[in-house]
Design an enzyme around this catalytic site. Structure first.
Site: not given
Length: 245
Positions: A66-67, A196, A225
């Site tokens: 993710s980030m 997602d 996600h």
């Protein structure tokens, strides 16, 4: 070397390079507790200072979810891949989520980001609860993990710094990683769920795969996600296969 016996020191240095592959110059200043996870290719030059209890990594696979996929991209953009063997971008926010004149295919606009910030200011705990519902859900499935597991993750998130949460939303939305992806020259796995709802596949993984030449794209069907938790078998099989090759 320190005492002026440079010739024998250089002989020992060359022998060490031959036997271990680690090129550590005798003129380097190294503290105690140095740990090398891989010796081949390590170079510590003359005059370099290394502190105590330091671990030097080399030939590693750098992965981010993710980030953190953006963190992997930014590391490679800044430091290159000399010490890396492979890279993994899982459900990553790369290449650039913010919609703008030069990025019409992004996924979030200014109003969306401000809406997230306002929601956290108004009722941070309620925002976290709703966010994690979508995190592990798809448009037609909300039962991909148990409610107990979702609540466990929610409780962890509730203790995060409010400012850090707000700034992280801004950063993963407004940070442009396109130039960073241009620096990827190691085998790279891009893995993403096609359902997602947090970082949609079309604005992230598809574009990331296209930006990194020779990258491998693995799309997990029907996955949200947080697919490492909802689809662990598919996620782990793809990851292990990539790492073992």
């Amino acid at each position: 070397w320190v005492k002026g016996h440079e010739t024998p020191a250089e002989l020992i240095w060359r022998l060490n390079v031959f036997l271990t592959g680690a090129d550590i110059h005798p003129g380097a200043e190294i503290g105690g507790g140095l740990r090398l996870t891989h010796t081949a290719g390590i170079v510590i030059g003359k005059g370099v200072k290394v502190g105590s209890n330091v671990t030097l990594l080399h030939g590693v696979t750098l992965g981010g979810f993710s980030m953190a996929g953006g963190e992997v991209a930014r590391y490679i953009g800044r430091h290159g891949t000399a010490r890396l063997a492979k890279a993994v971008l899982a459900a990553s926010v790369t290449p650039f989520l913010h919609i703008g004149p030069d990025n019409p295919d992004g996924g979030v606009d200014d109003a969306s980001v401000q809406g997230i910030v306002d929601a956290m200011h108004d009722d941070r705990v309620a925002f976290i609860d709703g966010f994690l519902r979508n995190y592990y859900a798809t448009p037609d499935r909300t039962d991909l993990i148990s409610e107990q597991q979702r609540l466990y993750h929610r409780h962890i998130a509730e203790f995060a710094s409010p400012r850090a949460l707000i700034e992280s939303a801004r950063q993963f939305s407004f940070t442009d990683f396109r130039d960073d992806l241009a620096g990827f020259d190691v085998p790279t796995l891009v893995i993403h769920g096609d359902a997602d709802m947090i970082v949609p596949f079309g604005v992230s993984a598809r574009r990331t795969h296209e930006a990194i030449g020779g990258s491998r794209l693995v799309v997990v069907e029907g996955a949200p996600h947080g697919f490492n938790a909802t689809h662990p078998r598919q996620f782990n099989e793809a990851l292990v296969q990539f790492l073992e090759e």
